[in-house]
Design a protein around this motif. Structure first.
Motif, short mmCIF file in Angstrom:
data_model
loop_
_atom_site.label_atom_id
_atom_site.label_comp_id
_atom_site.label_asym_id
_atom_site.label_seq_id
_atom_site.Cartn_x
_atom_site.Cartn_y
_atom_site.Cartn_z
N SER A 198 -76.06 10.52 15.48
CA SER A 198 -76.11 9.45 14.49
C SER A 198 -77.54 8.93 14.37
O SER A 198 -78.16 8.56 15.36
CB SER A 198 -75.17 8.32 14.91
OG SER A 198 -75.25 7.26 14.00
N TYR A 199 -78.06 8.93 13.15
CA TYR A 199 -79.43 8.49 12.91
C TYR A 199 -79.45 7.14 12.20
O TYR A 199 -78.58 6.83 11.39
CB TYR A 199 -80.17 9.51 12.04
CG TYR A 199 -80.37 10.85 12.70
CD1 TYR A 199 -81.34 11.02 13.68
CD2 TYR A 199 -79.58 11.94 12.35
CE1 TYR A 199 -81.53 12.25 14.29
CE2 TYR A 199 -79.77 13.18 12.95
CZ TYR A 199 -80.74 13.33 13.92
OH TYR A 199 -80.91 14.55 14.54
N GLU A 232 -81.81 8.68 7.59
CA GLU A 232 -81.79 10.13 7.36
C GLU A 232 -82.04 10.38 5.87
O GLU A 232 -81.41 9.75 5.01
CB GLU A 232 -80.46 10.71 7.78
CG GLU A 232 -80.39 12.23 7.73
CD GLU A 232 -79.09 12.76 8.33
OE1 GLU A 232 -78.96 13.99 8.44
OE2 GLU A 232 -78.22 11.94 8.68
N HIS A 258 -85.28 12.45 9.99
CA HIS A 258 -84.16 12.06 10.86
C HIS A 258 -84.72 11.11 11.91
O HIS A 258 -85.42 11.53 12.83
CB HIS A 258 -83.52 13.28 11.51
CG HIS A 258 -83.00 14.29 10.51
ND1 HIS A 258 -83.82 15.25 9.97
CD2 HIS A 258 -81.78 14.45 9.96
CE1 HIS A 258 -83.10 15.98 9.12
NE2 HIS A 258 -81.87 15.52 9.10
N LEU A 259 -84.42 9.83 11.76
CA LEU A 259 -85.05 8.80 12.58
C LEU A 259 -84.02 8.12 13.49
O LEU A 259 -83.04 7.55 13.02
CB LEU A 259 -85.71 7.76 11.67
CG LEU A 259 -86.51 6.65 12.33
CD1 LEU A 259 -87.67 7.23 13.12
CD2 LEU A 259 -87.02 5.68 11.28
N GLU A 260 -84.27 8.20 14.79
CA GLU A 260 -83.38 7.58 15.76
C GLU A 260 -83.80 6.14 16.02
O GLU A 260 -84.97 5.78 15.85
CB GLU A 260 -83.40 8.36 17.08
CG GLU A 260 -82.89 9.79 16.97
CD GLU A 260 -82.93 10.51 18.30
OE1 GLU A 260 -82.71 9.84 19.33
OE2 GLU A 260 -83.18 11.71 18.31
N LYS A 261 -82.86 5.33 16.44
CA LYS A 261 -83.14 3.93 16.75
C LYS A 261 -84.13 3.84 17.90
O LYS A 261 -84.04 4.57 18.89
CB LYS A 261 -81.83 3.21 17.13
CG LYS A 261 -81.99 1.69 17.30
CD LYS A 261 -80.65 1.03 17.53
CE LYS A 261 -80.81 -0.48 17.70
NZ LYS A 261 -81.40 -1.13 16.52
N TYR A 304 -92.12 6.14 14.12
CA TYR A 304 -92.28 7.37 13.34
C TYR A 304 -93.59 7.30 12.57
O TYR A 304 -93.78 6.43 11.72
CB TYR A 304 -91.10 7.51 12.38
CG TYR A 304 -90.93 8.85 11.73
CD1 TYR A 304 -90.16 9.84 12.32
CD2 TYR A 304 -91.54 9.14 10.52
CE1 TYR A 304 -89.98 11.07 11.72
CE2 TYR A 304 -91.37 10.36 9.90
CZ TYR A 304 -90.59 11.33 10.51
OH TYR A 304 -90.42 12.55 9.90
N THR A 353 -87.10 -0.35 15.25
CA THR A 353 -87.49 1.00 14.84
C THR A 353 -88.56 0.85 13.77
O THR A 353 -88.45 0.01 12.89
CB THR A 353 -86.28 1.77 14.30
OG1 THR A 353 -85.23 1.74 15.26
CG2 THR A 353 -86.64 3.21 14.00
#
Length: 296
Positions: free
Chosen positions: A2-3, A6, A26-29, A33, A184
């Motif tokens: 789960s991203y 996205e 696709h960025l995770e918590k 970035y 984030t």
């Protein structure tokens, strides 16, 4: 997996120009970035599509699990600093933040003071924002983006034009936001070296096209060590490396130097192979490719 954010083939076309061309993120918590590219590469347009300031021509955006138009309810979770931070120069930092809080319906005791402390402007007093240094203005811009306690922070070129101390201050502030608030962050820049110590993940974009996605560890591996070799005949040296050492893990630089990325733990074999084939070594040292060289 789960991203938090996205994108799938996200594209923005102005006339005949693809400002953003099928970019996938696709960025995770909890990640920071780094969106890297020269001026005009499409970084700002990408950020504008994420926060709703520009409408995608095609492609999908999924934000906090909500896709495309359904993500409107999640926009309040985003803090944005894109282009001009919208600072009123005749007002103090406190009053600028107070105005933003009123617009957001926030009236908590000590809330503004907390943001001022976070961005390091708690001691500026009644000094007008128009008299701030560039670094102080950038801090205040980030402070305005923090109003509403966003979970995702979008920052467009926040270190552009800052001196080394200003860059370090912003870097430390953003790192603390991630650690203390589990925030984030997407931060765009054309300066890869300044983001290398800050970001956990990187995406390199040029002419709207995404060239590479990689983690900090992968980036460091790309900027790997090598032997810098010069001889009396660089072309024959290249042939010897391929024929006798059996590797193509090298490149010729400026026509007079070879960077060999193989046999890094066997210096004797490399040097002996070269000299045994009648070549004279004039340079043989261990070096590493810089971030700037990799980016270019």
């Amino acid at each position: 997996m789960s991203y938090l954010l996205e994108t799938d083939k996200l594209t923005k076309i102005y006339g005949k120009q693809k400002a953003v061309n099928e970019v996938n993120v696709h960025l995770e918590k909890g990640a920071i970035y780094g969106f890297i590219g020269r001026n005009g590469a499409g970084k700002t347009t990408f950020l504008k599509m994420i926060c709703g300031m520009a409408k995608p021509t095609s492609g999908d955006i999924t934000l906090f699990g909500k896709k495309n138009n359904d993500r409107a309810s999640e926009m309040k979770k985003i803090g944005v600093l894109i282009e001009d931070p919208g600072i009123f120069p005749g007002m103090t930092a406190y009053d600028n933040l107070k105005l933003k809080c009123k617009a957001a319906g926030i009236n908590k005791e000590g809330y503004i003071e907390g943001i001022l402390k976070t961005i390091g402007l708690e001691k500026v007093g009644k000094k007008k924002a128009g008299c701030f240094s560039l670094g102080m203005k950038q801090r205040l811009g980030i402070g305005l983006a923090l109003v509403g306690d966003p979970e995702l922070l979008l920052l467009d070129e926040p270190i552009n034009g800052l001196d080394p101390q200003g860059i370090r201050d912003v870097r430390e502030m953003l790192t603390s936001l991630v650690k203390e608030r589990n925030m984030t962050i997407i931060i765009s820049s054309h300066i890869l070296s300044e983001l290398s110590e800050l970001c956990t993940d990187f995406s390199i974009i040029n002419h709207g096209k995404q060239l590479e996605n990689l983690s900090r560890e992968e980036l460091m591996a790309k900027c790997r060590s090598y032997y810098a070799i010069r001889t009396n005949d660089i072309n024959r040296t290249a042939a010897v490396i391929e024929d006798k050492l059996g590797t193509k893990q090298y490149k010729v630089i400026h026509g007079d130097e070879i960077r060999l990325f193989d046999f890094l733990d066997n210096v004797e074999k490399v040097s002996k192979t070269i000299t045994d084939n009648g070549l004279i070594l004039t340079k043989f040292i261990s070096e590493g490719e810089s971030l700037e060289e990799f980016y270019l």
